[in-house]
Scaffold this motif. Structure first.
Motif, PDB file in Angstrom:
ATOM      1  N   LEU A  88       1.001  -1.170   0.090  1.00 27.40           N
ATOM      2  CA  LEU A  88      -0.153  -0.103   0.095  1.00 27.40           C
ATOM      3  C   LEU A  88       0.664   1.162   0.033  1.00 27.40           C
ATOM      4  CD1 LEU A  88      -2.845   0.853  -0.212  1.00 27.40           C
ATOM      5  CD2 LEU A  88      -2.912   0.758   2.577  1.00 27.40           C
ATOM      6  N   LEU A  89       2.003   1.113   0.730  1.00 23.91           N
ATOM      7  CA  LEU A  89       2.858   2.224   0.622  1.00 23.91           C
ATOM      8  C   LEU A  89       3.334   2.498  -0.613  1.00 23.91           C
ATOM      9  CD1 LEU A  89       4.105   3.882   3.295  1.00 23.91           C
ATOM     10  CD2 LEU A  89       6.334   2.916   2.704  1.00 23.91           C
ATOM     11  N   ALA A  90       3.787   1.658  -1.458  1.00 26.49           N
ATOM     12  CA  ALA A  90       4.373   1.707  -2.535  1.00 26.49           C
ATOM     13  C   ALA A  90       3.295   2.480  -3.508  1.00 26.49           C
ATOM     14  CB  ALA A  90       4.474   0.147  -3.169  1.00 26.49           C
ATOM     15  N   ALA A  91       1.948   1.781  -3.598  1.00 24.19           N
ATOM     16  CA  ALA A  91       1.002   2.751  -4.149  1.00 24.19           C
ATOM     17  C   ALA A  91       0.802   4.330  -3.995  1.00 24.19           C
ATOM     18  CB  ALA A  91      -0.327   1.928  -4.059  1.00 24.19           C
ATOM     19  N   CYS A  92       1.043   4.523  -2.693  1.00 26.01           N
ATOM     20  CA  CYS A  92       0.938   5.864  -2.314  1.00 26.01           C
ATOM     21  C   CYS A  92       2.102   6.594  -2.762  1.00 26.01           C
ATOM     22  CB  CYS A  92       1.028   6.109  -0.662  1.00 26.01           C
ATOM     23  SG  CYS A  92      -0.380   5.535   0.322  1.00 26.01           S
ATOM     24  N   PHE A  93       3.472   5.822  -2.666  1.00 27.24           N
ATOM     25  CA  PHE A  93       4.510   6.653  -3.122  1.00 27.24           C
ATOM     26  C   PHE A  93       4.582   6.819  -4.563  1.00 27.24           C
ATOM     27  CE2 PHE A  93       8.625   6.252  -5.113  1.00 27.24           C
ATOM     28  CZ  PHE A  93       9.316   7.495  -4.541  1.00 27.24           C
ATOM     29  N   LEU A  94       3.908   5.899  -5.376  1.00 28.52           N
ATOM     30  CA  LEU A  94       3.990   5.987  -6.684  1.00 28.52           C
ATOM     31  C   LEU A  94       3.071   7.171  -6.971  1.00 28.52           C
ATOM     32  CD1 LEU A  94       5.264   4.496  -8.989  1.00 28.52           C
ATOM     33  CD2 LEU A  94       3.170   3.327  -9.333  1.00 28.52           C
ATOM     34  N   LEU A  95       2.060   7.292  -6.425  1.00 29.37           N
ATOM     35  CA  LEU A  95       0.932   8.416  -6.471  1.00 29.37           C
ATOM     36  C   LEU A  95       1.849   9.910  -6.370  1.00 29.37           C
ATOM     37  CD1 LEU A  95      -2.026   9.708  -6.851  1.00 29.37           C
ATOM     38  CD2 LEU A  95      -2.075   9.615  -4.244  1.00 29.37           C
ATOM     39  N   CYS A  96       2.415   9.860  -5.083  1.00 25.51           N
ATOM     40  CA  CYS A  96       3.084  11.168  -4.856  1.00 25.51           C
ATOM     41  C   CYS A  96       4.183  11.484  -5.626  1.00 25.51           C
ATOM     42  CB  CYS A  96       3.775  11.020  -3.276  1.00 25.51           C
ATOM     43  SG  CYS A  96       2.169  11.031  -2.089  1.00 25.51           S
TER      44      CYS A  96
ATOM     45  N   LEU B  16       4.465  10.674  -8.941  1.00 24.38           N
ATOM     46  CA  LEU B  16       3.684  11.184 -10.140  1.00 24.38           C
ATOM     47  C   LEU B  16       3.161  12.732  -9.950  1.00 24.38           C
ATOM     48  CD1 LEU B  16       1.736   8.247 -11.499  1.00 24.38           C
ATOM     49  CD2 LEU B  16       4.034   8.927 -12.288  1.00 24.38           C
ATOM     50  N   THR B  17       2.960  12.842  -8.679  1.00 29.53           N
ATOM     51  CA  THR B  17       2.454  14.532  -8.421  1.00 29.53           C
ATOM     52  C   THR B  17       3.587  15.418  -8.605  1.00 29.53           C
ATOM     53  OG1 THR B  17       0.761  13.175  -7.007  1.00 29.53           O
ATOM     54  CG2 THR B  17       0.984  15.827  -6.940  1.00 29.53           C
TER      55      THR B  17
ATOM     56  N   ALA C 200      -2.260  11.216   4.397  1.00 30.73           N
ATOM     57  CA  ALA C 200      -1.632  12.294   3.632  1.00 30.73           C
ATOM     58  C   ALA C 200      -1.765  11.944   2.310  1.00 30.73           C
ATOM     59  CB  ALA C 200      -0.317  12.620   4.016  1.00 30.73           C
ATOM     60  N   SER C 201      -1.525  10.601   1.769  1.00 30.09           N
ATOM     61  CA  SER C 201      -1.696  10.350   0.348  1.00 30.09           C
ATOM     62  C   SER C 201      -2.854  10.432  -0.173  1.00 30.09           C
ATOM     63  CB  SER C 201      -1.104   8.876   0.188  1.00 30.09           C
ATOM     64  OG  SER C 201       0.212   8.589   0.629  1.00 30.09           O
ATOM     65  N   ALA C 202      -3.913  10.226   0.752  1.00 31.92           N
ATOM     66  CA  ALA C 202      -5.255  10.271   0.279  1.00 31.92           C
ATOM     67  C   ALA C 202      -5.675  11.871   0.018  1.00 31.92           C
ATOM     68  CB  ALA C 202      -6.223  10.042   1.386  1.00 31.92           C
ATOM     69  N   LEU C 203      -5.078  12.781   0.607  1.00 37.72           N
ATOM     70  CA  LEU C 203      -5.025  14.151   0.486  1.00 37.72           C
ATOM     71  C   LEU C 203      -4.794  14.394  -0.897  1.00 37.72           C
ATOM     72  CD1 LEU C 203      -4.745  15.693   3.868  1.00 37.72           C
ATOM     73  CD2 LEU C 203      -6.827  15.282   2.796  1.00 37.72           C
ATOM     74  N   VAL C 204      -3.452  13.753  -1.233  1.00 38.28           N
ATOM     75  CA  VAL C 204      -2.940  14.020  -2.554  1.00 38.28           C
ATOM     76  C   VAL C 204      -3.572  13.504  -3.706  1.00 38.28           C
ATOM     77  CG1 VAL C 204      -0.826  13.488  -3.968  1.00 38.28           C
ATOM     78  CG2 VAL C 204      -0.520  14.120  -1.489  1.00 38.28           C
ATOM     79  N   ALA C 205      -4.375  12.351  -3.143  1.00 43.08           N
ATOM     80  CA  ALA C 205      -5.246  11.977  -4.312  1.00 43.08           C
ATOM     81  C   ALA C 205      -6.487  13.046  -4.661  1.00 43.08           C
ATOM     82  CB  ALA C 205      -5.647  10.470  -4.016  1.00 43.08           C
ATOM     83  N   GLY C 206      -6.825  13.512  -3.386  1.00 41.52           N
ATOM     84  CA  GLY C 206      -7.992  14.355  -3.452  1.00 41.52           C
ATOM     85  C   GLY C 206      -7.919  15.474  -4.057  1.00 41.52           C
TER      86      GLY C 206
ATOM     87  N   THR D 193      -6.453  15.523  -7.140  1.00 35.84           N
ATOM     88  CA  THR D 193      -6.803  15.515  -8.470  1.00 35.84           C
ATOM     89  C   THR D 193      -8.212  15.484  -8.344  1.00 35.84           C
ATOM     90  OG1 THR D 193      -5.156  13.799  -8.402  1.00 35.84           O
ATOM     91  CG2 THR D 193      -6.393  13.774 -10.256  1.00 35.84           C
ATOM     92  N   LEU D 194      -8.939  14.861  -7.621  1.00 41.45           N
ATOM     93  CA  LEU D 194     -10.413  14.714  -7.753  1.00 41.45           C
ATOM     94  C   LEU D 194     -11.029  15.991  -7.495  1.00 41.45           C
ATOM     95  CD1 LEU D 194     -10.980  11.602  -5.434  1.00 41.45           C
ATOM     96  CD2 LEU D 194     -10.792  11.668  -7.812  1.00 41.45           C
ATOM     97  N   PHE D 195     -10.470  16.937  -6.633  1.00 38.60           N
ATOM     98  CA  PHE D 195     -11.072  18.126  -6.351  1.00 38.60           C
ATOM     99  C   PHE D 195     -10.327  19.362  -7.124  1.00 38.60           C
ATOM    100  CE2 PHE D 195     -12.396  15.359  -2.940  1.00 38.60           C
ATOM    101  CZ  PHE D 195     -13.704  15.536  -2.939  1.00 38.60           C
ATOM    102  N   ALA D 196      -9.506  18.828  -8.045  1.00 39.51           N
ATOM    103  CA  ALA D 196      -8.993  20.026  -9.190  1.00 39.51           C
ATOM    104  C   ALA D 196      -9.865  21.415  -9.162  1.00 39.51           C
ATOM    105  CB  ALA D 196      -8.325  19.452 -10.334  1.00 39.51           C
ATOM    106  N   GLY D 197     -11.208  20.846  -9.542  1.00 40.65           N
ATOM    107  CA  GLY D 197     -12.100  21.919  -9.822  1.00 40.65           C
ATOM    108  C   GLY D 197     -12.207  22.767  -8.763  1.00 40.65           C
ATOM    109  N   PRO D 198     -12.709  22.435  -7.881  1.00 37.35           N
ATOM    110  CA  PRO D 198     -12.741  23.577  -6.674  1.00 37.35           C
ATOM    111  C   PRO D 198     -11.680  24.291  -6.262  1.00 37.35           C
ATOM    112  CG  PRO D 198     -14.069  21.378  -6.036  1.00 37.35           C
ATOM    113  CD  PRO D 198     -13.428  21.249  -7.390  1.00 37.35           C
ATOM    114  N   ILE D 199     -10.466  23.475  -6.147  1.00 38.65           N
ATOM    115  CA  ILE D 199      -9.161  24.075  -5.993  1.00 38.65           C
ATOM    116  C   ILE D 199      -9.015  25.115  -6.887  1.00 38.65           C
ATOM    117  CG2 ILE D 199      -6.626  23.794  -5.572  1.00 38.65           C
ATOM    118  CD1 ILE D 199      -7.251  20.936  -4.378  1.00 38.65           C
TER     119      ILE D 199
END
Lengths: 513, 166
Positions: A369-377, A379-380, A458-464, A466-472
């Motif tokens: 799971l940590l690997a998935a989080c790291f990959l997401l971050c 890429l970010t 923290a990684s979920a927030l990073v994913a957020g 993307t999902l909330f790029a509109g409001p941001i």
């Protein structure tokens, strides 16, 4: 003044109050609970600020009841509220990490209280409406950060802490000098009043040089290229939880100050400062990217991502168009959250292998799971498509291209190049740490679950992002619009009537040459 | 890892220990310092008293007091303050903070000072202000912090060795 004039003070007062409360000797559970409650309250007030300023109101809170240009005011507009919220989110994750990772020695010497003081200083720097008060806020923040840097007194901490303290003391003295000069030229230190008077004066060499001095100070705080040499050594020396907050927020305070001063206050000769910022920014991103590629330790690599992200922000500020400011404001959110997440991940990774080195091989098997989080971050940070980093970097690059000056184009080139190098460095980490087969003789340690949870949140927030790029981006849009018309800020702070300086009491007429 | 260092010798109350003898044994300094100590303290309290409305205030009064206490320490080798100066800092901070917090919680601006006038036959009309309490908090912080720094510097032992020095 509206009924909400108490709100801009609330995040600062809450942090400071809980910091004082935490000095009281108490059991660990009590301290942890108090820290969490204090940070949550700060977060709640920051959210309140964001909601209260959403319609473009500028909230003003006068300390001691003294009105704006005379007393010190705390102001919250969209930008300040946005920064306050980001800092509070990062603070919450920091306290979470500190709570999950008992450290009896540092806690005996008031780790939790110092963290709260640090948050108080950061919140005050975001919410202050006064140049000298900004210096005070920096000092509150820095005194707490000096203590946190050397807390625990390892040799590495003392060596790196010394550099950090000397650098920041020099920058702070320069800030006082710049405050003095600004007061000497314009006769005020209130941001709104400074802006008003600078506008009345028109383009003026003295004012511009004060602006450049401030730029140097904030560049040192924000670790822009030649002045950021202390950063990659200092942050890895810190204990993990503290390092997370330092990396995520402290450099952003410098960036915020740049943004505030050069969009609201000194707007008369933007050419000089913008050119400087563009140049420094493009060098800084490359420096950060090459640094990342050259390092072998988790948090050293990540410290260079901090440097690089500051470079991107300076690049955005240097372009100077509202479009670029909008992209920078959005990128600020990306940068704060992704840095928090990456440092939280690094904490878990270091603890699981028992070494700071990235080269562990095959940890994918143990920490999927940590690997998935790291990959997401990763890429970010590199700015590749499915991530929020892509959206923000794309906006930055587009703003640079549409501005179209040769320097901006050069900076765009360096932004793209450094993104590429960042990607290479991140893939190196991935290959070194997660990929391959784990050598059987190397132990894998258990890491406390709450530390894992902090990294995942923290990684979920990073994913957020993307999902909330509109409001941001909507928020960033509104912020950029507000920053491009400083008159609204000025009117919000000083009111509609022109400021009248009352004559000196006692019948002595004010001396006018 | 905390480097092990020799525990600094505690400040002796009677000054009999040979290692922390008075920094100078000058009788002139010792007799003058007594009077000067009292004078500086009086002046410091005056500054503290009038500070909220006239030149002066908690910070400068605190610095004067630190000066007086350091003089006492130099002349006699003992601390005139019976408590650990560092303990004053959080109390002072808390006092200053609470003085500011009370009006804030009552819906007035943070740090807003209440004030009024009292007339006594001895002093005449005097303006009191809750800012005086804030000043006193600042005073405690400055005295505590300043003394802690000064005492830490007087306790430096040049022969001291820390783990890893070689």
């Amino acid at each position: 003044m509206s009924g909400l004039s108490w709100l801009p003070l609330a995040p600062f007062v809450t942090s400071l109050g809980f910091g004082l409360l935490l000095l009281w000797p108490a059991r660990r559970e009590v301290r942890v609970a108090l820290s969490l409650v204090g940070t949550l309250a700060t977060l709640a007030f920051a959210v309140g600020l964001l909601l209260a300023t959403a319609d473009g109101t500028v909230l003003v809170s006068a300390l001691g009841g003294w009105r704006a240009p005379f007393g010190i005011v705390l102001t919250a507009d969209r930008l300040a509220a946005w920064m306050s919220l980001l800092a509070a989110v990062s603070a919450l994750l920091t306290v979470w990490q500190a709570a999950a990772d008992p450290d009896p020695v540092r806690e005996k010497y008031h780790l939790f209280a110092l963290l709260q003081f640090l948050f108080a200083g950061v919140q005050l720097s975001f919410l202050t409406g006064d140049l000298f008060n900004l210096f005070v806020a920096f000092e509150v923040m820095l005194v707490a950060s000096y203590a946190l840097t050397v807390l625990g007194s390892t040799r590495e901490q003392l060596r790196e802490g010394f550099r950090y303290i000397v650098m920041n003391l020099a920058a702070s003295s320069l800030l006082v000098v710049a405050c003095g000069l600004a007061y000497g030229v314009l006769g005020t230190l209130n941001f709104a009043h400074l802006a008003q008077r600078a506008a009345e004066l028109g383009p003026n060499a003295t004012v511009t040089s004060v602006g450049v001095l401030l730029l140097i100070v904030f560049a040192a705080k924000g670790a822009l290229f030649p002045l950021g040499f202390w950063l990659p050594g200092t942050y890895p020396a810190l204990p993990p939880a503290v390092g997370t907050f330092f990396a995520a927020v402290l450099t952003k305070v410098g960036v915020y100050a740049l943004l505030r001063v050069f969009t609201t206050v000194f707007t008369q000769e933007p050419g000089v400062t913008n050119t400087l910022l563009l140049g420094l920014g493009s060098v800084t991103m490359l420096y950060g990217a090459f640094g990342m590629a050259s390092q072998r330790e988790w948090r050293r690599i990540l410290s260079f991502t901090v440097v690089s992200s500051v470079g991107y922000l300076a690049f955005g500020l240097g372009i100077g168009t509202p479009e670029a400011v909008r992209a920078s404001v959005a990128y600020l959110a990306v940068s704060v959250l992704v840095t928090t997440a990456l440092f939280a991940i690094a904490t878990v990774a270091e603890r699981a292998t028992g070494t700071r080195l990235v080269r562990a091989r095959g940890m994918l098997e143990f920490l999927p799971l940590l690997a998935a989080c790291f990959l997401l971050c990763a890429l970010t940070v590199a700015g590749l498509p499915p991530s929020g980093g892509f959206v923000a970097k794309y906006a930055l690059v587009r703003a640079g291209l549409s501005q179209g000056s040769p320097l901006a184009l050069l900076a765009v080139g360096s932004a793209l190049l450094s993104s590429l190098i960042t990607l290479y460095a991140m893939l190196n980490v991935w290959r070194g740490f997660f990929w391959g087969k784990h050598p059987t003789w190397l132990p894998v340690y258990r890491v406390p679950r709450p530390l894992h949870a902090a990294a995942y949140t923290a990684s979920a927030l990073v994913a957020g992002l993307t999902l909330f790029a509109g409001p941001i981006f909507a928020q960033a849009d509104a912020t950029a619009a507000e920053l491009s018309t400083p008159q609204r800020y000025i009117r919000g702070v000083l009111g509609d009537e022109p400021v009248v300086i009352p004559p000196a009491p006692g019948g002595q007429p004010e001396a006018h040459p | 890892m905390t480097p092990r260092r020799k525990k600094p010798a505690p400040v002796p109350v009677n000054g009999s220990s040979p290692t922390t003898a008075p920094l100078t044994d000058d009788p002139i300094l010792r007799s003058v310092s007594r009077a000067v100590f009292a004078l500086i303290l009086l002046f410091a309290f005056l500054l503290l008293w009038r500070g909220h409305n006239a030149p002066g205030g908690g910070f400068i009064a605190g610095l004067m007091t630190v000066g007086a206490l350091i003089l006492h320490r130099i002349a006699t080798g003992t601390s005139a303050l019976r408590v650990d100066p560092l303990r004053l800092v959080p109390w002072g901070l808390a006092l200053a903070f609470l003085t500011g917090l009370v009006p804030y919680l009552l819906g007035r601006p943070f740090l807003k000072s209440a004030y009024g006038y009292i007339t006594t036959p001895l002093t005449g009309e005097f303006e009191w202000a809750s800012a005086l309490l804030f000043d006193f908090g600042v005073y405690l912080v400055v005295v505590g912090g300043g003394l802690a720094i000064a005492y830490a510097l007087t306790d430096v032992d040049p022969q001291e060795r820390v783990e890893g020095d070689e």
